[in-house]
Design a protein around this motif. Structure first.
Motif, short mmCIF file in Angstrom:
data_model
loop_
_atom_site.label_atom_id
_atom_site.label_comp_id
_atom_site.label_asym_id
_atom_site.label_seq_id
_atom_site.Cartn_x
_atom_site.Cartn_y
_atom_site.Cartn_z
N ILE A 58 0.85 -1.20 0.00
CA ILE A 58 0.00 0.00 0.00
C ILE A 58 0.88 1.25 0.00
CG2 ILE A 58 -1.63 1.35 1.39
CD1 ILE A 58 -2.83 -1.43 2.25
N GLY A 59 1.89 1.27 0.85
CA GLY A 59 2.78 2.43 0.91
C GLY A 59 3.53 2.66 -0.39
N LYS A 60 3.99 1.60 -1.01
CA LYS A 60 4.72 1.72 -2.27
C LYS A 60 3.81 2.18 -3.40
CE LYS A 60 8.36 -1.48 -1.02
NZ LYS A 60 9.04 -2.74 -1.29
N ILE A 61 2.59 1.67 -3.45
CA ILE A 61 1.64 2.09 -4.49
C ILE A 61 1.29 3.56 -4.30
CG2 ILE A 61 -0.71 1.78 -5.39
CD1 ILE A 61 -0.35 -1.24 -4.71
N ARG A 62 1.02 3.97 -3.07
CA ARG A 62 0.71 5.38 -2.82
C ARG A 62 1.87 6.29 -3.21
NH1 ARG A 62 -2.69 4.59 2.77
NH2 ARG A 62 -4.71 4.46 1.75
N ALA A 63 3.09 5.89 -2.88
CA ALA A 63 4.27 6.68 -3.23
C ALA A 63 4.42 6.78 -4.75
CB ALA A 63 5.52 6.09 -2.59
N ALA A 64 4.25 5.66 -5.44
CA ALA A 64 4.39 5.66 -6.90
C ALA A 64 3.30 6.50 -7.56
CB ALA A 64 4.36 4.24 -7.43
N SER A 65 2.10 6.47 -7.01
CA SER A 65 1.00 7.24 -7.60
C SER A 65 1.18 8.74 -7.43
CB SER A 65 -0.34 6.80 -7.02
OG SER A 65 -0.50 7.26 -5.69
N ALA A 66 2.00 9.14 -6.48
CA ALA A 66 2.24 10.57 -6.23
C ALA A 66 3.40 11.13 -7.05
CB ALA A 66 2.51 10.78 -4.73
N LEU A 67 4.12 10.28 -7.76
CA LEU A 67 5.26 10.74 -8.54
C LEU A 67 4.82 11.56 -9.75
CD1 LEU A 67 7.45 7.50 -8.57
CD2 LEU A 67 7.86 9.61 -7.28
N PRO A 68 5.64 12.52 -10.16
CA PRO A 68 5.32 13.28 -11.38
C PRO A 68 5.16 12.33 -12.57
CG PRO A 68 7.18 14.27 -10.22
CD PRO A 68 6.89 12.95 -9.54
N GLY A 69 4.14 12.56 -13.37
CA GLY A 69 3.91 11.75 -14.56
C GLY A 69 3.10 10.49 -14.33
N ALA A 70 2.75 10.21 -13.08
CA ALA A 70 2.02 8.97 -12.78
C ALA A 70 0.66 8.92 -13.48
CB ALA A 70 1.85 8.80 -11.28
N ILE A 71 -0.05 10.02 -13.49
CA ILE A 71 -1.39 10.04 -14.11
C ILE A 71 -1.28 9.77 -15.60
CG2 ILE A 71 -3.36 11.52 -14.67
CD1 ILE A 71 -2.91 12.86 -11.91
N ASP A 72 -0.32 10.41 -16.27
CA ASP A 72 -0.13 10.19 -17.70
C ASP A 72 0.28 8.75 -18.00
OD1 ASP A 72 -0.78 12.84 -18.23
OD2 ASP A 72 1.31 13.50 -18.22
#
Length: 106
Positions: free
Chosen positions: A29-43
């Motif tokens: 959960i922590g790793k997914i949340r961190a990755a989703s907050a990175l720049p470019g994640a939405i794209d």
């Protein structure tokens, strides 16, 4: 448990529930949340969906991220527990939970 067709538990073809220790789930959960907050994640998520299709529980999902070739995301179970998912390019999906919550994911 791997499902074939839609079974009594309501899971569609290609969905597997993996039971792990609660500590491992919390780390995911922590790793997914961190990755989703990175720049470019939405794209990256939108590009992944264009190439491979949508995840099974998109409407319930949040904190989406592409990790390698895998789309990772979270959803909230009815009891409030956060549930990690991994969607693979071939359309299969794994749901991760601990033994205590394996029967109450949806």
């Amino acid at each position: 448990m791997t499902t074939e067709g839609t079974t009594g538990n309501g899971l569609p073809d290609g969905v597997e529930v993996r039971v792990l220790e609660a500590r491992a789930i919390d780390e995911m959960i922590g790793k997914i949340r961190a990755a989703s907050a990175l720049p470019g994640a939405i794209d990256a998520v939108e590009q992944w969906r264009t190439e491979h299709g949508e995840e099974r529980w998109r409407d319930r999902g949040h904190d989406h991220a592409v990790v390698g070739q895998t789309l990772m995301y979270l959803h909230d179970a009815p009891d409030g527990v956060v549930v990690p998912h991994a969607r693979y390019p071939d359309g299969t999906e794994k749901i991760y939970t601990d033994a205590e919550h394996a029967d109450s994911l949806f």
